[in-house]
Design an enzyme around this catalytic site. Structure first.
Site, PDB file in Angstrom:
ATOM      1  N   SER A   1      -7.306   6.444  -0.657  1.00 34.46           N
ATOM      2  CA  SER A   1      -7.424   5.172  -1.365  1.00 34.46           C
ATOM      3  C   SER A   1      -8.867   4.685  -1.324  1.00 34.46           C
ATOM      4  O   SER A   1      -9.550   4.814  -0.298  1.00 34.46           O
ATOM      5  CB  SER A   1      -6.510   4.119  -0.723  1.00 34.46           C
ATOM      6  OG  SER A   1      -5.162   4.518  -0.776  1.00 34.46           O
TER       7      SER A   1
ATOM      8  N   ASP B   1       0.818  -1.213   0.000  1.00 39.02           N
ATOM      9  CA  ASP B   1       0.000   0.000   0.000  1.00 39.02           C
ATOM     10  C   ASP B   1       0.852   1.264   0.000  1.00 39.02           C
ATOM     11  O   ASP B   1       0.341   2.352  -0.255  1.00 39.02           O
ATOM     12  CB  ASP B   1      -0.937  -0.013   1.214  1.00 39.02           C
ATOM     13  CG  ASP B   1      -2.034   1.037   1.122  1.00 39.02           C
ATOM     14  OD1 ASP B   1      -2.477   1.336  -0.004  1.00 39.02           O
ATOM     15  OD2 ASP B   1      -2.465   1.548   2.168  1.00 39.02           O
TER      16      ASP B   1
ATOM     17  N   GLN C   1      -4.707  -0.585  -7.457  1.00 37.82           N
ATOM     18  CA  GLN C   1      -5.433   0.276  -6.525  1.00 37.82           C
ATOM     19  C   GLN C   1      -6.064   1.426  -7.288  1.00 37.82           C
ATOM     20  O   GLN C   1      -5.520   1.912  -8.283  1.00 37.82           O
ATOM     21  CB  GLN C   1      -4.494   0.834  -5.453  1.00 37.82           C
ATOM     22  CG  GLN C   1      -5.221   1.617  -4.348  1.00 37.82           C
ATOM     23  CD  GLN C   1      -4.275   2.123  -3.272  1.00 37.82           C
ATOM     24  OE1 GLN C   1      -3.903   3.284  -3.268  1.00 37.82           O
ATOM     25  NE2 GLN C   1      -3.868   1.242  -2.357  1.00 37.82           N
TER      26      GLN C   1
END
Length: 270
Positions: A209, A185, A259
């Site tokens: 996100s 991440d 993502q």
């Protein structure tokens, strides 16, 4: 100092219900990678012999890094070859993360992979430049510094980041997957703003996100260096999209990640 595996460890507090805390309680919100890693460990606690091959999740609300998080596992399916688990991470009754993962017995089958680019420098000639990673025992070395998001320069929509654990993770692949999920991440959202003249402190710039997905292709040892080759194919509609392919230091493709994030410019009052 506790290792990241110890910080991510969960306590069973009920049938398929687990409690955990964020590894870094001094942050303003729960780091998304931590919630992903702990959701994976909660799901693993209900799966005996299979290994995770993919996970998908949505970030719903920001969480308080200083408060406990409950992870509720739903045993969606147990099949002969595959199993599915859904995990909801909650804090004070409010959902933070919706997570679903698929698990599979190890199998032999067709094999191929795309070759790594490796156009940038290797980790031995780069320097550690991310204190967030170092604080939990992960070395991060970006191919370009300052790293994305730190200066308002327009760069090509590609980047490389090397990373590994500097703490002992043991021999269980589940721990290596959880720590890789945590670390995956770090680079995603920064690369999405790399093609734009922005930094995290640009007035009016808002970001968060929205979702995250990982596919684990092959076993790996995260004690060794791995490179995440990143690109950001698109940004539109106040959303940016990023993806990465993760290779071991000998060129084996071990995982892929993607993502989407909200990227929003608000008017600045004068």
């Amino acid at each position: 100092m506790k290792s990241l595996i110890e910080l991510l460890a969960l306590e069973r507090v009920g049938p398929d219900l687990f409690s955990g805390t964020a590894p870094r309680r001094d942050e303003p919100r729960v780091f998304g990678g931590a919630a992903i890693a702990q959701s994976l460990l909660a799901a693993y606690a209900t799966v005996e012999t299979m290994l995770c091959h993919s996970l998908h999740c949505y970030f719903i609300h920001p969480g308080n890094a200083a408060a406990p998080i409950l992870y509720e596992v739903d045993r969606v399916r147990d099949g002969g070859s595959f199993a599915t688990r859904h995990v909801t991470a909650r804090q004070n009754g409010r959902p933070l993360l919706s997570f679903i993962a698929s698990f599979q017995h190890s199998r032999e089958g067709l094999e191929h992979q795309i070759a790594p680019l490796h156009v940038g420098a290797g980790p031995d000639v780069l320097t550690d430049d991310d204190m967030r990673g170092q604080s939990v025992g992960i070395q991060l070395r970006n191919s370009e510094v300052p790293k994305p998001g730190m200066e308002p320069a327009i760069r090509a929509p590609r980047h490389q980041m090397w990373f590994r654990s500097v703490q002992t993770l043991g021999d269980d692949i589940r721990g290596h997957q959880a720590v890789l999920a945590y670390a995956s991440d770090f680079p995603q959202l920064p690369v999405m703003i790399q093609p734009h003249p922005l930094t995290w402190r640009t007035p009016g710039f808002q970001y968060t996100s929205l979702d995250h997905a990982i596919w684990f292709h092959r076993p790996f040892n995260f004690h060794n260096w791995h490179v995440c080759e990143l690109d950001t194919p698109s940004s539109s509609g106040e959303r940016g999209f990023g993806r990465g392919t993760i290779y071991s230091d000998d060129g084996v493709l071990v995982a892929s990640v993607s993502q989407e994030a909200m990227l929003r410019m608000r008017p600045v009052s004068t």
